[in-house]
Design a protein around this motif. Structure first.
Motif, PDB file in Angstrom:
ATOM      1  N   LEU A 180      22.773   6.176 -17.086  1.00 36.39           N
ATOM      2  CA  LEU A 180      21.774   6.470 -18.120  1.00 36.39           C
ATOM      3  C   LEU A 180      20.405   6.817 -17.540  1.00 36.39           C
ATOM      4  N   LEU A 181      20.230   6.588 -16.231  1.00 35.78           N
ATOM      5  CA  LEU A 181      18.895   6.713 -15.640  1.00 35.78           C
ATOM      6  C   LEU A 181      18.513   8.167 -15.377  1.00 35.78           C
ATOM      7  N   PRO A 182      17.214   8.455 -15.477  1.00 37.66           N
ATOM      8  CA  PRO A 182      16.765   9.810 -15.128  1.00 37.66           C
ATOM      9  C   PRO A 182      16.764   9.984 -13.607  1.00 37.66           C
ATOM     10  N   GLY A 183      16.614  11.217 -13.149  1.00 42.11           N
ATOM     11  CA  GLY A 183      16.621  11.489 -11.708  1.00 42.11           C
ATOM     12  C   GLY A 183      15.403  10.914 -11.017  1.00 42.11           C
ATOM     13  N   CYS A 184      14.262  10.964 -11.694  1.00 43.40           N
ATOM     14  CA  CYS A 184      13.002  10.492 -11.102  1.00 43.40           C
ATOM     15  C   CYS A 184      12.614   9.180 -11.766  1.00 43.40           C
TER      16      CYS A 184
END
Ligand code: SG4
Ligand code: ZN
Length: 257
Positions: A180-184
């Protein structure tokens, strides 16, 4: 399940403090509006390091306020993931859910909260009442833009399970929140409170700058959930967020320049 508090005109955020008095219920506690220009860069902030294990995922619960996915409590980390849940608006056009980010960012249609507790305390329950007890990572979400590919796998494919009805839970093994996490993981941080009663001032809020993506179909499945329990008039689970609160002089720090 109790409706002592909720999100309607009768029992919503405006009434939480008056209807359910509690000495720790502070009317003007965060979540707050983050104006990027007002946040100061703090070189001392550590990069966010989020490590999760799919085998710790246990079940998914509809508690009548949100749905939440619960994890086992035995991983070896300073801050352990207890659960994650979402808040979302009714309007398909978007809404300002907790930790609204203004300026260059579009309003989020939902916000994912990953709730962690500090294991210097013996349990989640004890940590929840301590000023450094909880760390909640807030991930605002926007719709998938045709012009901009999703930065992470849309939760759409991930929550294709049947949601449990109000007051019930169902097993939900093997889900890895890392997906679920964004790349940054650049973030803003400030000291705040839980966004629901009893609004305990025990949360270090960590709000990521990069939004995650959620498909309109997934939002429709969230909005089809019910606040109401069996035998009660149907009431869709929407607008289950506390409106942004004033910062009241609290500092917002940024991990990035
Ligand atoms: C949601 O209602 C969760 O389901 C609650 O989880 C959570 O309470 C509450 O939001 C407040 O959390 O990150 N938005 S927030 O400040 O984690 C807690 C449970 O009821 C104590 C376990
Ligand atoms: Zn939350």
């Amino acid at each position: 399940m109790s409706h002592a508090w909720g999100y309607s005109a009768e029992n919503g955020p405006e009434k939480w403090v008056t209807k359910l008095p509690h000495r720790r219920w502070v009317p003007a506690s965060p979540p707050s509006t983050i104006v990027p220009a007002d946040a100061s860069y703090d070189a001392g902030l550590k990069p966010l390091c989020l490590k999760y294990d799919a085998k710790d995922c246990i079940d998914i619960l509809n508690n009548g306020h949100s749905f939440q996915v619960t994890f086992t409590d035995d991983t070896d980390r300073v801050y352990r993931l207890k659960q994650f849940h979402f808040h979302w608006g009714e309007s398909p056009a978007g809404c300002f859910v907790n930790n609204r980010v203004t300026g260059a960012f579009c309003p989020s249609v939902s916000q994912l909260h990953l709730v962690h507790w500090n294991t210097k305390y013996p349990s989640f329950g004890e940590a929840a009442s301590k000023s450094d007890g909880l760390a909640v990572v807030g991930l605002p979400s926007s719709f998938i833009h045709a012009s901009r590919p999703p930065t992470t796998t849309p939760p759409c494919s991930l929550f294709s399970c049947r949601f449990p009805s109000q007051g019930t839970q169902t097993t939900f093994p093997g889900f890895d929140p890392t997906t679920l996490l964004p790349g940054c993981l650049d973030y803003w941080t400030y000291d705040g409170s839980l966004t629901t009663p009893p609004l305990l001032e025990s949360v270090t809020w960590i709000v990521c700058k990069e939004t995650i993506s959620v498909s309109p179909a997934q939002m429709a499945s969230f909005r089809a959930l019910q606040f109401s329990g069996a035998g009660e008039a149907a009431c869709c689970m929407v607008d289950n967020y506390r409106p942004p609160q004033p910062l009241k002089g609290r500092a917002v720090k940024a991990s990035f320049q």
